[in-house]
Design a protein around this motif. Structure first.
Motif, PDB file in Angstrom:
ATOM      1  N   ASP A   1       5.056  14.424  -3.345  1.00 21.02           N
ATOM      2  CA  ASP A   1       3.665  14.087  -2.993  1.00 21.02           C
ATOM      3  C   ASP A   1       3.455  12.576  -2.918  1.00 21.02           C
ATOM      4  OD1 ASP A   1       0.935  14.222  -2.482  1.00 21.02           O
ATOM      5  OD2 ASP A   1       0.413  14.395  -4.613  1.00 21.02           O
ATOM      6  N   ARG A   2       4.140  11.950  -1.987  1.00 20.63           N
ATOM      7  CA  ARG A   2       4.002  10.496  -1.853  1.00 20.63           C
ATOM      8  C   ARG A   2       2.584  10.107  -1.442  1.00 20.63           C
ATOM      9  NH1 ARG A   2       5.693   9.795  -4.976  1.00 20.63           N
ATOM     10  NH2 ARG A   2       5.599   7.557  -4.745  1.00 20.63           N
ATOM     11  N   ALA A   3       1.918  10.978  -0.699  1.00 18.46           N
ATOM     12  CA  ALA A   3       0.559  10.654  -0.250  1.00 18.46           C
ATOM     13  C   ALA A   3      -0.398  10.520  -1.421  1.00 18.46           C
ATOM     14  CB  ALA A   3       0.062  11.732   0.714  1.00 18.46           C
ATOM     15  N   GLY A   4      -0.117  11.230  -2.502  1.00 21.41           N
ATOM     16  CA  GLY A   4      -1.017  11.170  -3.655  1.00 21.41           C
ATOM     17  C   GLY A   4      -0.662  10.103  -4.663  1.00 21.41           C
ATOM     18  N   PHE A   5       0.394   9.319  -4.374  1.00 22.29           N
ATOM     19  CA  PHE A   5       0.833   8.329  -5.363  1.00 22.29           C
ATOM     20  C   PHE A   5      -0.215   7.238  -5.588  1.00 22.29           C
ATOM     21  CE2 PHE A   5       2.988   4.321  -6.456  1.00 22.29           C
ATOM     22  CZ  PHE A   5       3.594   4.697  -7.645  1.00 22.29           C
ATOM     23  N   ALA A   6      -0.854   6.785  -4.518  1.00 22.07           N
ATOM     24  CA  ALA A   6      -1.830   5.695  -4.652  1.00 22.07           C
ATOM     25  C   ALA A   6      -2.949   6.074  -5.621  1.00 22.07           C
ATOM     26  CB  ALA A   6      -2.403   5.335  -3.287  1.00 22.07           C
ATOM     27  N   LYS A   7      -3.402   7.311  -5.529  1.00 25.72           N
ATOM     28  CA  LYS A   7      -4.461   7.764  -6.432  1.00 25.72           C
ATOM     29  C   LYS A   7      -3.959   7.808  -7.874  1.00 25.72           C
ATOM     30  CE  LYS A   7      -7.635  11.621  -7.266  1.00 25.72           C
ATOM     31  NZ  LYS A   7      -8.059  12.971  -6.823  1.00 25.72           N
ATOM     32  N   ARG A   8      -2.752   8.301  -8.055  1.00 23.43           N
ATOM     33  CA  ARG A   8      -2.194   8.362  -9.408  1.00 23.43           C
ATOM     34  C   ARG A   8      -1.947   6.966  -9.957  1.00 23.43           C
ATOM     35  NH1 ARG A   8       0.633  12.465  -6.669  1.00 23.43           N
ATOM     36  NH2 ARG A   8       2.570  11.247  -6.504  1.00 23.43           N
ATOM     37  N   PHE A   9      -1.563   6.058  -9.076  1.00 21.78           N
ATOM     38  CA  PHE A   9      -1.350   4.662  -9.470  1.00 21.78           C
ATOM     39  C   PHE A   9      -2.648   4.053 -10.001  1.00 21.78           C
ATOM     40  CE2 PHE A   9      -1.194   0.119  -8.690  1.00 21.78           C
ATOM     41  CZ  PHE A   9       0.080  -0.247  -9.093  1.00 21.78           C
ATOM     42  N   GLU A  10      -3.731   4.298  -9.278  1.00 25.80           N
ATOM     43  CA  GLU A  10      -5.027   3.754  -9.692  1.00 25.80           C
ATOM     44  C   GLU A  10      -5.495   4.369 -10.999  1.00 25.80           C
ATOM     45  OE1 GLU A  10      -6.626   1.239  -8.508  1.00 25.80           O
ATOM     46  OE2 GLU A  10      -5.061   0.932  -6.987  1.00 25.80           O
ATOM     47  N   GLU A  11      -5.250   5.667 -11.171  1.00 21.74           N
ATOM     48  CA  GLU A  11      -5.628   6.327 -12.419  1.00 21.74           C
ATOM     49  C   GLU A  11      -4.875   5.721 -13.602  1.00 21.74           C
ATOM     50  OE1 GLU A  11      -4.766  10.375 -11.626  1.00 21.74           O
ATOM     51  OE2 GLU A  11      -6.637  10.746 -10.511  1.00 21.74           O
ATOM     52  N   SER A  12      -3.605   5.429 -13.409  1.00 25.91           N
ATOM     53  CA  SER A  12      -2.832   4.791 -14.472  1.00 25.91           C
ATOM     54  C   SER A  12      -3.353   3.390 -14.752  1.00 25.91           C
ATOM     55  CB  SER A  12      -1.347   4.727 -14.079  1.00 25.91           C
ATOM     56  OG  SER A  12      -0.791   6.002 -13.936  1.00 25.91           O
ATOM     57  N   ALA A  13      -3.664   2.648 -13.692  1.00 31.65           N
ATOM     58  CA  ALA A  13      -4.153   1.278 -13.853  1.00 31.65           C
ATOM     59  C   ALA A  13      -5.448   1.248 -14.654  1.00 31.65           C
ATOM     60  CB  ALA A  13      -4.345   0.630 -12.486  1.00 31.65           C
ATOM     61  N   ARG A  14      -6.321   2.233 -14.425  1.00 29.68           N
ATOM     62  CA  ARG A  14      -7.581   2.275 -15.174  1.00 29.68           C
ATOM     63  C   ARG A  14      -7.352   2.473 -16.669  1.00 29.68           C
ATOM     64  NH1 ARG A  14      -9.580   4.884 -10.427  1.00 29.68           N
ATOM     65  NH2 ARG A  14      -9.069   6.956 -11.266  1.00 29.68           N
ATOM     66  N   LYS A  15      -6.220   3.051 -17.002  1.00 29.69           N
ATOM     67  CA  LYS A  15      -5.875   3.244 -18.422  1.00 29.69           C
ATOM     68  C   LYS A  15      -5.069   2.066 -18.977  1.00 29.69           C
ATOM     69  CE  LYS A  15      -3.847   7.197 -17.566  1.00 29.69           C
ATOM     70  NZ  LYS A  15      -3.098   8.465 -17.778  1.00 29.69           N
ATOM     71  N   GLY A  16      -4.866   1.037 -18.139  1.00 37.82           N
ATOM     72  CA  GLY A  16      -4.086  -0.114 -18.567  1.00 37.82           C
ATOM     73  C   GLY A  16      -2.595   0.121 -18.503  1.00 37.82           C
ATOM     74  N   LEU A  17      -2.179   1.116 -17.726  1.00 38.44           N
ATOM     75  CA  LEU A  17      -0.761   1.484 -17.635  1.00 38.44           C
ATOM     76  C   LEU A  17      -0.200   1.158 -16.261  1.00 38.44           C
ATOM     77  CD1 LEU A  17      -1.004   5.015 -19.318  1.00 38.44           C
ATOM     78  CD2 LEU A  17      -0.485   2.826 -20.425  1.00 38.44           C
ATOM     79  N   ARG A  18       1.098   0.941 -16.206  1.00 39.82           N
ATOM     80  CA  ARG A  18       1.802   0.744 -14.946  1.00 39.82           C
ATOM     81  C   ARG A  18       2.405   2.084 -14.523  1.00 39.82           C
ATOM     82  NH1 ARG A  18      -0.007  -3.785 -16.488  1.00 39.82           N
ATOM     83  NH2 ARG A  18       1.250  -5.715 -16.569  1.00 39.82           N
ATOM     84  N   ARG A  19       2.412   2.367 -13.240  1.00 40.31           N
ATOM     85  CA  ARG A  19       3.036   3.586 -12.730  1.00 40.31           C
ATOM     86  C   ARG A  19       4.091   3.207 -11.701  1.00 40.31           C
ATOM     87  NH1 ARG A  19       2.255   9.334 -12.101  1.00 40.31           N
ATOM     88  NH2 ARG A  19       0.590   9.214 -13.649  1.00 40.31           N
ATOM     89  N   GLY A  20       5.236   3.870 -11.766  1.00 40.88           N
ATOM     90  CA  GLY A  20       6.305   3.590 -10.831  1.00 40.88           C
ATOM     91  C   GLY A  20       6.962   4.856 -10.334  1.00 40.88           C
ATOM     92  N   PHE A  21       7.615   4.735  -9.195  1.00 29.39           N
ATOM     93  CA  PHE A  21       8.306   5.867  -8.571  1.00 29.39           C
ATOM     94  C   PHE A  21       9.677   5.415  -8.113  1.00 29.39           C
ATOM     95  CE2 PHE A  21       9.638   7.823  -4.550  1.00 29.39           C
ATOM     96  CZ  PHE A  21       9.683   9.162  -4.907  1.00 29.39           C
ATOM     97  N   ALA A  22      10.630   6.324  -8.177  1.00 26.68           N
ATOM     98  CA  ALA A  22      11.958   6.052  -7.623  1.00 26.68           C
ATOM     99  C   ALA A  22      12.595   7.360  -7.196  1.00 26.68           C
ATOM    100  CB  ALA A  22      12.846   5.333  -8.626  1.00 26.68           C
ATOM    101  N   ILE A  23      13.495   7.248  -6.255  1.00 32.33           N
ATOM    102  CA  ILE A  23      14.252   8.397  -5.776  1.00 32.33           C
ATOM    103  C   ILE A  23      15.730   8.060  -5.845  1.00 32.33           C
ATOM    104  CG2 ILE A  23      14.118   7.682  -3.341  1.00 32.33           C
ATOM    105  CD1 ILE A  23      13.840  10.740  -2.705  1.00 32.33           C
ATOM    106  N   ALA A  24      16.534   9.034  -6.246  1.00 31.71           N
ATOM    107  CA  ALA A  24      17.956   8.770  -6.459  1.00 31.71           C
ATOM    108  C   ALA A  24      18.793   9.937  -5.959  1.00 31.71           C
ATOM    109  CB  ALA A  24      18.232   8.523  -7.942  1.00 31.71           C
ATOM    110  N   PRO A  25      19.305   9.863  -4.740  1.00 36.04           N
ATOM    111  CA  PRO A  25      20.255  10.876  -4.294  1.00 36.04           C
ATOM    112  C   PRO A  25      21.597  10.688  -5.001  1.00 36.04           C
ATOM    113  CG  PRO A  25      20.049   9.167  -2.638  1.00 36.04           C
ATOM    114  CD  PRO A  25      19.045   8.842  -3.711  1.00 36.04           C
ATOM    115  N   TYR A  26      22.330  11.754  -5.172  1.00 32.75           N
ATOM    116  CA  TYR A  26      23.627  11.645  -5.844  1.00 32.75           C
ATOM    117  C   TYR A  26      24.658  12.517  -5.146  1.00 32.75           C
ATOM    118  CZ  TYR A  26      23.010  16.300  -7.787  1.00 32.75           C
ATOM    119  OH  TYR A  26      22.862  17.663  -7.898  1.00 32.75           O
ATOM    120  N   LEU A  27      25.889  12.151  -5.321  1.00 32.08           N
ATOM    121  CA  LEU A  27      27.031  12.950  -4.868  1.00 32.08           C
ATOM    122  C   LEU A  27      28.053  12.925  -5.990  1.00 32.08           C
ATOM    123  CD1 LEU A  27      28.758  14.441  -2.689  1.00 32.08           C
ATOM    124  CD2 LEU A  27      29.578  12.182  -1.990  1.00 32.08           C
TER     125      LEU A  27
END
Length: 780
Positions: free
Chosen positions: A438-464
């Motif tokens: 749900d990348r489209a919803g990340f901005a909203k979740r980011f703002e919700e975290s910021a309002r709590k004084g928290l940082r939010r991050g995302f990463a993706i890691a393919p593996y073989l």
């Protein structure tokens, strides 16, 4: 078949006994006339044994036997062998392999090394006697870090091994990789560590040894992952034929690689059992588990990536120095060499790669395979350098990965590391994971975290990654007149559910009642060979052996069914547990065929009663390549450094899924261990004394239920491998490959505005907080 066939989420049949307290683990076994053993261990990381006085201990109540290094030398028992697949240095000479005896002879080289075995009527009596054994040590200087161990002037762990050097290794195209770096528009470099960790299985190690003086045979019950290989090891130590040692594993409460090795205690117990003519039990306590179970990971690595101006990967260069502890142990030198080299570069199309690895001795508990054994290290290395490259080049980390993944039409392909990747669709798995997250919803979740004084991050890691372990496996089936079947397999489950999934394969192929299948494993008397468990091999090799065995049974069953129906075997079709002649529509049930197989009067010429009983050995030719993609979102509290993994989305390509419920469990368990390494787990030794600092659960942090994120998982089954008849690729170690880089990179994404670009695992609150503070000072 709709309920119990291949692909069905059958609940684990073994869980009934596990959850009702009727499982049989090693400490549940109490043979008659049982006595108990305690291991006296070295309190020093490095010391000479000047004197060992057992005289007072021998007079203690209940004491029956004390074994020391002098006894071992007097018996001329042999060192425990090393079986590393990488055993020659770059110059072609053999690796430096010191002798590893089951007990210290005249010098100790790590805290926890066995110094004496005390045997008494009761455990308390053995413990009391151990307290009065007097050992006079001359403490020597110790070194616990592999980089420092290789420096000139470092304390020498072995007098005849110069510079604490075990082996060096290289793989790939050194010259071609060098040219790729010379012509690159961008070169990114990162130094990182995979810290030392330990398995900490819920059940500690333990064993019961006995000796039959009438037959001259030994019997060892052992909480192990591999009865056959370890039987051969213990037999070689005691200088007895392997067939004189019956080795069996009861229910085993987790292993994660740490119960795969050949340890000192079983050989000591077997010797003492013969001396006392009594069965002897030893159960390690939790402190012993931390000090004397093999450790894992512990690699110091420099990774370099060469890219062109458009961000396409041109070359990868990796240099690793791995700690293997005081001894080579069972396969210790393999992990930082061949084990970490094979999957370098992950699922990316990188034209040129070169890997060098060095294994060094230190005064620590030796290292051996730990869930993944090199593949998680390689996955972490490539994903961290890709993330840093995106940061330094100002590119979107998602887009940088997307453009460099191996295209589906590039497969089959042999990578520059020699890994044969036959099937898969890395871009599709990557996109499915992104969609789930749900990348489209990340901005909203980011703002919700910021309002709590928290940082939010995302990463993706393919593996073989790739599978491993022994290439051969035995499977055998024996039928009963009542239609029951006993399935014997040389593979070993220590909680993965093979008691359910292996019978699923047999039931699905032969149409026999799943509930009537009894599963036997972990017994050298039950199977002539066995590869145990390790390298995600159980289903790939063991499951394939079961399928091969079932197919061989099916050939004979068709012949018998055709005889009963006066038909031709080629016209027999098995469907829903019934053989039908496709030409005449005559039919006979599989149950009737099994019953007929015991009645000689109903059998065709040349077929003996019990003819359906079948034994077979399957041999894998080429290892498989599980792959997938993990993505993570985290919240970070900048005031405390606390990290909470909020959500993980995972898509795995394990080929054919035999039981999705069990596969889910493997993924979740792997993620838990991967999260533990990313955020909290670390074996720590004091740099000066070599003492183990994290020697208990008070000091070694393990993930708890509230550490775990919400997980959404899916499987990509559109690319089964042709390397085995089941089409499976292995699932046991994938979570440890994808979770650590996804979580660490997500934390760094959350802190990018703070200027934090790297934090060494584990990302404890203190480390995260200090990284934020250091970045502030540098930016001031």
């Amino acid at each position: 078949m709709e309920k119990y066939g291949i692909g069905q989420p059958v609940r684990r049949k073994e869980d009934v006994r596990f959850l009702t307290g009727t499982g049989t683990y090693i400490d549940d076994i109490k043979p008659d006339n049982l006595i108990h053993a305690v291991v006296l261990r070295s309190p020093h990381a490095h010391a000479k044994i000047l004197d060992l006085d057992t005289s007072e201990a021998e007079t203690m109540p209940g004491v029956l036997c004390i074994v020391t290094g002098k006894d071992w030398v007097a018996e001329d028992f042999q060192p425990m062998p090393t079986k590393s697949a990488v055993n020659k240095k770059i110059d072609g000479t053999p690796l430096n392999q010191p002798p590893r005896h089951a007990i210290a002879i005249d010098r100790v080289r790590y805290v926890g090394e066995p110094v004496a075995l005390i045997v008494a009527e009761t455990l308390v009596q053995a413990q009391d006697a151990a307290e009065v054994v007097e050992v006079d040590y001359e403490e020597l200087e110790a070194v616990t870090d592999q980089i420092k161990a290789l420096e000139p002037g470092a304390p020498q762990i072995w007098d005849d091994i110069e510079g604490n050097f075990c082996i060096d290794f290289e793989l790939g195209d050194k010259e071609g990789t060098g040219k790729a770096f010379e012509t690159a528009d961008h070169v990114v470099k990162l130094k990182l560590r995979n810290q030392c960790v330990t398995a900490a299985p819920i059940e500690t190690r333990g064993a019961i040894a006995s000796y039959d003086k009438d037959t001259g045979k030994y019997f060892l019950q052992n909480a192990t992952q591999n009865v056959h290989a370890n039987r051969d090891t213990f037999a070689s130590v005691l200088k007895i034929p392997s067939e004189d040692l019956h080795h069996m594993a009861p229910d085993v409460g987790g292993g994660f690689g740490a119960k795969n090795s050949g340890y000192p205690e079983p050989s000591l117990l077997l010797y003492a059992a013969k001396k006392t003519d009594r069965p002897i039990k030893w159960i390690g306590d939790r402190n012993e588990s931390f000090a004397a179970d093999t450790h894992g990971r512990d690699q110091a690595t420099t990774v370099e990536m060469a890219l062109d101006k458009d961000g396409m990967f041109l070359g990868l260069r990796t240099r690793t120095v791995g700690n293997i502890g005081a001894y080579c142990w069972t396969v210790g030198p393999f992990t930082p060499t061949g084990g970490s080299a094979r999957t370098q570069g992950g699922p990316y199309y990188i034209p040129a790669m070169h890997y060098t690895g060095i294994a060094a001795f230190t005064n620590t508990m030796p290292l051996d395979p730990y869930r993944g054994a090199g593949r998680p290290e390689g996955s972490f290395q490539i994903e961290r350098i890709v993330e840093l490259a995106a940061r330094e080049l100002g590119m979107d980390p998602v887009e940088l990965r997307r453009k460099n993944l191996m295209p589906a039409d590039s497969l089959p392909r042999k990578t520059p590391m020699g890994l044969d990747v036959d099937t898969g669709n890395f871009p599709e798995v990557f996109e499915r994971t992104l969609k789930m997250s749900d990348r489209a919803g990340f901005a909203k979740r980011f703002e919700e975290s910021a309002r709590k004084g928290l940082r939010r991050g995302f990463a993706i890691a393919p593996y073989l990654e790739c599978t491993g372990g022994g290439p051969k496996e035995f499977a055998g089936v024996k039928f009963g007149k009542d239609g029951s079947a006993t399935l014997r397999v040389g593979s070993m489950s220590t909680g993965m559910g093979q008691e359910t999934s292996m019978p699923q394969i047999l039931s699905d192929t032969l149409g026999i009642d799943f509930e009537k299948i009894t599963y036997v494993q972990g017994d050298t008397d039950a199977t002539p060979i066995g590869g145990g468990h390790g390298g995600s091999r159980n289903m790939e090799v063991g499951g394939s052996a079961v399928l091969q065995c079932a197919r061989e049974v099916l050939v004979k069953a068709k012949q018998l069914a055709a005889h009963l129906l006066n038909s031709n075997a080629d016209d027999m079709e098995l469907k829903e547990s019934v053989f039908t002649d496709v030409k005449t529509d005559q039919n006979v049930s599989m149950a009737d065929v099994v019953a007929a197989s015991f009645d000689q009067s109903r059998l065709p010429d040349g077929m003996e009663a019990g003819a359906l009983d079948t034994d077979t050995i399957f041999e894998r030719e080429i290892i498989s390549c599980p792959n997938g993609c993990h993505s993570a979102e985290v919240e970070v509290d900048p005031e405390t450094g606390t990290v909470q993994v909020e959500h993980m989305w995972i898509v795995d390509d394990f080929g054919t899924i035999i039981n999705p419920m069990l596969a889910d469990g493997q993924v979740m368990g792997g993620v838990a261990q991967g999260l533990g390494q990313a955020l909290m787990e670390e074996i720590v030794y004091d740099e000066d004394s070599g003492q183990l600092v994290t020697g208990s659960l008070m000091d070694y942090a393990l993930p708890r239920a509230d550490s775990m994120p919400k997980m959404e998982m899916a499987f990509y089954e559109d690319a089964p491998t042709a390397k085995n008849p089941l089409g499976v690729k292995g699932s046991g170690e994938a979570g440890c490959c994808g979770a650590p880089p996804a979580i660490v990179n997500a934390v760094l994404d959350a802190l990018k505005e703070d200027g934090v670009t790297h934090i060494e695992m584990p990302l404890t609150p203190e480390k995260v907080w200090r990284a934020i503070q250091d970045a502030k000072q540098q930016g001031a």
